[in-house]
Structures are given as C-alpha cells and as structure tokens.
Scaffold this active site. Structure first.
Site, PDB file in Angstrom:
ATOM      1  N   ARG A  30       0.844  -1.196   0.060  1.00  0.00           N
ATOM      2  CA  ARG A  30      -0.157   0.056   0.017  1.00  0.00           C
ATOM      3  C   ARG A  30       0.885   1.322   0.078  1.00  0.00           C
ATOM      4  NH1 ARG A  30      -4.907  -1.818   0.248  1.00  0.00           N
ATOM      5  NH2 ARG A  30      -5.058  -3.874   1.352  1.00  0.00           N
ATOM      6  N   ASN A  88       4.976   6.295 -13.598  1.00  0.00           N
ATOM      7  CA  ASN A  88       5.710   7.727 -13.966  1.00  0.00           C
ATOM      8  C   ASN A  88       7.000   7.777 -14.326  1.00  0.00           C
ATOM      9  OD1 ASN A  88       3.064   9.047 -13.309  1.00  0.00           O
ATOM     10  ND2 ASN A  88       3.722   8.904 -11.078  1.00  0.00           N
ATOM     11  N   GLU A  96       8.909  10.094  -8.210  1.00  0.00           N
ATOM     12  CA  GLU A  96       9.462  10.708  -6.948  1.00  0.00           C
ATOM     13  C   GLU A  96      10.678   9.530  -6.438  1.00  0.00           C
ATOM     14  OE1 GLU A  96       7.711  10.689  -2.636  1.00  0.00           O
ATOM     15  OE2 GLU A  96       6.228  11.349  -4.024  1.00  0.00           O
ATOM     16  N   HIS A 101       8.026   1.413 -10.576  1.00  0.00           N
ATOM     17  CA  HIS A 101       6.812   0.906  -9.931  1.00  0.00           C
ATOM     18  C   HIS A 101       5.612   1.270 -10.702  1.00  0.00           C
ATOM     19  CE1 HIS A 101       7.673   5.157  -8.411  1.00  0.00           C
ATOM     20  NE2 HIS A 101       6.525   4.988  -8.490  1.00  0.00           N
ATOM     21  N   HIS A 103       1.538   2.244  -9.954  1.00  0.00           N
ATOM     22  CA  HIS A 103       0.463   2.502  -9.053  1.00  0.00           C
ATOM     23  C   HIS A 103      -0.800   1.798  -9.428  1.00  0.00           C
ATOM     24  CE1 HIS A 103       2.557   6.267  -7.285  1.00  0.00           C
ATOM     25  NE2 HIS A 103       2.935   6.258  -8.804  1.00  0.00           N
TER      26      HIS A 103
HETATM   27  P1  5GP Z   1       5.895   8.319  -8.065  1.00  0.00           P
HETATM   28  O1  5GP Z   1       5.827   9.713  -7.747  1.00  0.00           O
HETATM   29  O2  5GP Z   1       7.660   8.051  -7.916  1.00  0.00           O
HETATM   30  O3  5GP Z   1       5.447   7.446  -9.087  1.00  0.00           O
HETATM   31  O4  5GP Z   1       5.527   7.579  -7.014  1.00  0.00           O
HETATM   32  C1  5GP Z   1       6.063   7.418  -5.652  1.00  0.00           C
HETATM   33  C2  5GP Z   1       4.981   6.805  -4.527  1.00  0.00           C
HETATM   34  O5  5GP Z   1       5.686   6.374  -3.468  1.00  0.00           O
HETATM   35  C3  5GP Z   1       4.237   7.947  -4.083  1.00  0.00           C
HETATM   36  O6  5GP Z   1       2.740   7.754  -4.126  1.00  0.00           O
HETATM   37  C4  5GP Z   1       4.576   7.822  -2.438  1.00  0.00           C
HETATM   38  O7  5GP Z   1       3.396   8.363  -1.710  1.00  0.00           O
HETATM   39  C5  5GP Z   1       5.026   6.522  -2.528  1.00  0.00           C
HETATM   40  N1  5GP Z   1       6.063   6.243  -1.391  1.00  0.00           N
HETATM   41  C6  5GP Z   1       7.219   6.905  -1.097  1.00  0.00           C
HETATM   42  N2  5GP Z   1       7.841   6.411  -0.108  1.00  0.00           N
HETATM   43  C7  5GP Z   1       7.127   5.441   0.233  1.00  0.00           C
HETATM   44  C8  5GP Z   1       7.414   4.506   1.318  1.00  0.00           C
HETATM   45  O8  5GP Z   1       8.635   4.545   2.027  1.00  0.00           O
HETATM   46  N3  5GP Z   1       6.465   3.500   1.463  1.00  0.00           N
HETATM   47  C9  5GP Z   1       5.471   3.363   0.959  1.00  0.00           C
HETATM   48  N4  5GP Z   1       4.478   2.300   1.111  1.00  0.00           N
HETATM   49  N5  5GP Z   1       5.130   4.451  -0.038  1.00  0.00           N
HETATM   50  C10 5GP Z   1       6.076   5.130  -0.257  1.00  0.00           C
END
Ligand code: 5GP
Length: 117
Positions: A30, A88, A96, A101, A103
């Site tokens: 999650r 992304n 980020e 990954h 979503h």
């Molecule tokens: P991005 O912007 O890279 O596509 O999404 C990264 C996602 O990872 C974000 O939705 C953020 O909330 C989630 N995220 C970042 N650090 C952690 C973490 O330590 N644990 C979990 N479960 N989610 C994380």
C-alpha cells in the site's frame, strides 16, 4: 544513474510496509500517501530505476506486474468497477521514487488522466 533503495528495502523486508502480495519477481504494498481508497504500488524485486532502464531480461518481471495488478485488484474488490494503472517516468512524468513501480488506484471513479500545469 539515479536509484532509490527505499522500495528495495521494503521488498527485502528491511523497511515496514503493508505488503499485500509478494512472489519471486514482484512485490505489491500500500502507498504510504494514498490518492484513492485503494492505492497500491507494484514493484519488481530488483532495482530498475526508471522505465528508460527496462531491458529484455526484465520482461518476466514486467509481465508479472500486470498479472499481479489484476490479481490484487480482484483481491481488493475493485476489479469489476475498474481501476487505473500508472507508471511515472523521470521528472516530467512526476517520478519521485527511482525504483520502477506501477500505481494501482481505484475504489471510486477517477477523474481525467492528464492534468495541465
Ligand atoms: P512516483 O511519484 O515515484 O510515481 O510515486 C512514488 C509513490 O511512492 C508515492 O505515491 C509515495 O506516496 C510512495 N512512497 C514513497 N515512499 C514510500 C514508502 O516509504 N513507503 C510506501 N508504502 N510508499 C512510499
């Protein structure tokens, strides 16, 4: 190459996370800041920083990510109504965490996919 070991530590059980599925190739857990009632991240168990770093040898893990997405969506009870899968890439894509990954988001009707800034 930009890398982020946050998700690797989750995969290896060295950082806490609400893991909903894990096998030899992928892990699903999650999102810590959910954007929808269901918000799960599906990651390969090896660190691939971005979609630009995907190689033919990663195809089994990438394929597994798709089948696991469908499996987890069913497990979460959102398969019938529907959901969205998003990956992304880099800064303009809003990435980020530099561990590839997907979503899996759902649980209510989602708005338009693209947002202009
Ligand atoms: P991005 O912007 O890279 O596509 O999404 C990264 C996602 O990872 C974000 O939705 C953020 O909330 C989630 N995220 C970042 N650090 C952690 C973490 O330590 N644990 C979990 N479960 N989610 C994380």
């Amino acid at each position: 190459m930009r890398e982020d070991t946050t998700f690797l530590r989750i995969v290896q059980g060295q950082a806490p996370a609400d893991v909903v599925y894990q096998d030899d190739l992928v892990t699903a857990f999650r999102d810590i800041r959910p954007q929808a009632p269901t918000h799960i991240l599906i990651v390969p168990n090896v660190l691939i920083p971005t979609l630009n770093d995907v190689r033919p040898e990663h195809e089994p893990a990438l394929g597994r990510m798709m089948t696991v997405a469908a499996k987890v969506a069913a497990q979460e009870g959102i398969a019938e109504k529907g959901y969205r899968l998003i990956s992304n890439c880099n800064r303009h894509g809003g990435q980020e965490v530099y561990h590839l990954h997907m979503h899996l988001v759902g649980g209510h009707a989602l708005g338009p996919m693209l947002e202009r800034r």
